[in-house]
Design an enzyme around this catalytic site. Structure first.
Site, PDB file in Angstrom:
ATOM      1  N   LYS A  17       0.870  -1.245  -0.231  1.00 21.15           N
ATOM      2  CA  LYS A  17      -0.021  -0.113   0.121  1.00 21.15           C
ATOM      3  C   LYS A  17       0.897   1.323  -0.094  1.00 21.15           C
ATOM      4  CE  LYS A  17      -3.892  -2.350   2.348  1.00 21.15           C
ATOM      5  NZ  LYS A  17      -4.814  -2.161   3.524  1.00 21.15           N
ATOM      6  N   GLU A  26      -9.441  -9.911  -7.951  1.00 24.85           N
ATOM      7  CA  GLU A  26      -8.581  -8.695  -7.606  1.00 24.85           C
ATOM      8  C   GLU A  26      -7.167  -9.118  -8.671  1.00 24.85           C
ATOM      9  OE1 GLU A  26      -9.869  -8.582  -2.868  1.00 24.85           O
ATOM     10  OE2 GLU A  26      -7.700  -9.362  -3.346  1.00 24.85           O
ATOM     11  N   HIS A  72      -2.057  -5.460   1.367  1.00 22.40           N
ATOM     12  CA  HIS A  72      -3.511  -6.090   1.286  1.00 22.40           C
ATOM     13  C   HIS A  72      -3.200  -7.607   0.800  1.00 22.40           C
ATOM     14  CE1 HIS A  72      -7.363  -7.064  -0.384  1.00 22.40           C
ATOM     15  NE2 HIS A  72      -6.657  -7.551  -1.376  1.00 22.40           N
ATOM     16  N   ASN A 125      -1.897  -0.025   6.997  1.00 23.58           N
ATOM     17  CA  ASN A 125      -1.584  -1.328   7.700  1.00 23.58           C
ATOM     18  C   ASN A 125      -0.772  -1.959   6.399  1.00 23.58           C
ATOM     19  OD1 ASN A 125      -3.410  -2.095   5.749  1.00 23.58           O
ATOM     20  ND2 ASN A 125      -4.787  -3.268   7.262  1.00 23.58           N
ATOM     21  N   TYR A 131     -12.115  -1.413  -3.610  1.00 22.94           N
ATOM     22  CA  TYR A 131     -12.765  -1.678  -2.185  1.00 22.94           C
ATOM     23  C   TYR A 131     -14.303  -1.483  -2.220  1.00 22.94           C
ATOM     24  CZ  TYR A 131      -8.433  -2.328   0.272  1.00 22.94           C
ATOM     25  OH  TYR A 131      -7.030  -2.798   0.727  1.00 22.94           O
TER      26      TYR A 131
HETATM   27  P1  ADP Z   1      -8.097  -6.578   5.575  1.00 25.35           P
HETATM   28  O1  ADP Z   1      -7.215  -5.904   4.857  1.00 25.35           O
HETATM   29  O2  ADP Z   1      -7.238  -7.446   6.644  1.00 25.35           O
HETATM   30  O3  ADP Z   1      -8.641  -7.948   4.848  1.00 25.35           O
HETATM   31  P2  ADP Z   1     -10.578  -5.482   5.528  1.00 25.35           P
HETATM   32  O4  ADP Z   1     -10.846  -6.299   4.313  1.00 25.35           O
HETATM   33  O5  ADP Z   1     -11.586  -5.628   6.552  1.00 25.35           O
HETATM   34  O6  ADP Z   1      -9.251  -5.842   5.997  1.00 25.35           O
HETATM   35  O7  ADP Z   1     -10.419  -4.059   5.367  1.00 25.35           O
HETATM   36  C1  ADP Z   1      -9.728  -3.450   4.166  1.00 25.35           C
HETATM   37  C2  ADP Z   1      -9.037  -2.432   4.654  1.00 25.35           C
HETATM   38  O8  ADP Z   1      -9.652  -1.200   5.089  1.00 25.35           O
HETATM   39  C3  ADP Z   1      -7.874  -2.499   5.699  1.00 25.35           C
HETATM   40  O9  ADP Z   1      -6.787  -3.448   5.041  1.00 25.35           O
HETATM   41  C4  ADP Z   1      -7.609  -1.214   6.421  1.00 25.35           C
HETATM   42  O10 ADP Z   1      -6.534  -0.477   5.537  1.00 25.35           O
HETATM   43  C5  ADP Z   1      -8.927  -0.863   6.241  1.00 25.35           C
HETATM   44  N1  ADP Z   1      -9.869  -0.724   7.351  1.00 25.35           N
HETATM   45  C6  ADP Z   1     -10.546  -1.888   7.711  1.00 25.35           C
HETATM   46  N2  ADP Z   1     -11.209  -1.855   8.929  1.00 25.35           N
HETATM   47  C7  ADP Z   1     -10.795  -0.363   9.292  1.00 25.35           C
HETATM   48  C8  ADP Z   1     -11.382   0.481  10.392  1.00 25.35           C
HETATM   49  N3  ADP Z   1     -12.170   0.184  11.249  1.00 25.35           N
HETATM   50  N4  ADP Z   1     -10.728   1.720  10.420  1.00 25.35           N
HETATM   51  C9  ADP Z   1     -10.023   2.183   9.435  1.00 25.35           C
HETATM   52  N5  ADP Z   1      -9.784   1.276   8.259  1.00 25.35           N
HETATM   53  C10 ADP Z   1      -9.883   0.233   8.151  1.00 25.35           C
HETATM   54 MG    MG Z   2     -10.085  -7.798   3.070  1.00 24.01          MG
END
Ligand code: ADP
Ligand code: MG
Length: 141
Positions: free
Chosen positions: A10, A127, A116, A113, A50
């Site tokens: 990212k 994807e 992805h 974070n 997303y």
């Molecule tokens: P992952 O990437 O672990 O699969 P998700 O699909 O739930 O997580 O969410 C997609 C992305 O959205 C996350 O990687 C993160 O960057 C962001 N995200 C998810 N939940 C939150 C939250 N509660 N607050 C802020 N950003 C979030």
């Molecule tokens: Mg996800």
């Protein structure tokens, strides 16, 4: 079963120069890189990627973040690639991620974070094709 998964380094990963370290960790964990490019997504593109989260309160901020700079989509191949990559990166929130995972090591917040990873076979296929054409992913090369 050998699978393919989509990873994205990212914009925070690229900005903070963690790209080399994270790719090293991915390769050392046994993943073969079969596709890699650098892209900058506009808000529309990041929003499409997303779209599954469009009703969530963090969606607008997530789209801004994902379109804030260069990122690096990767297609990774390995036995059980999808599950194993999710394990390698750790929980969405770095505070909850296992020690040694990519997010625990490098991520600063639940949003920012670092990486992805696809969460299912079906989503991995969708994807991968979001970023790569078939001719960019020639098998067994
Ligand atoms: P992952 O990437 O672990 O699969 P998700 O699909 O739930 O997580 O969410 C997609 C992305 O959205 C996350 O990687 C993160 O960057 C962001 N995200 C998810 N939940 C939150 C939250 N509660 N607050 C802020 N950003 C979030
Ligand atoms: Mg996800």
């Amino acid at each position: 079963m050998v699978q393919r998964t989509l990873a994205i380094l990212k914009p925070d990963c690229v900005r903070k120069n963690f790209t080399g370290k994270v790719i090293d960790q991915i390769v050392n964990a046994g993943f073969k890189i079969v596709g890699m490019k650098m892209v900058t997504m506009d808000a529309k593109t990041a929003g499409e990627f997303y779209a599954v989260h469009k009703e969530r309160p963090f969606y607008k901020s997530l789209v801004e973040f994902m379109s804030s700079g260069r990122c690096i989509p990767l297609v990774l191949e390995k036995e059980r690639a999808i599950e194993d990559f999710r394990e390698l990166i750790g929980a969405t929130d770095p505070a909850e991620a296992e020690s040694g995972t990519v997010r625990k090591l490098y991520a600063e917040s639940k949003q920012d974070n670092i990486v992805h990873g696809s969460d299912s076979q079906e989503n991995a296929v969708t994807e991968i094709h979001f970023f790569f054409s078939e001719r960019e992913l020639i098998p067994n090369s």
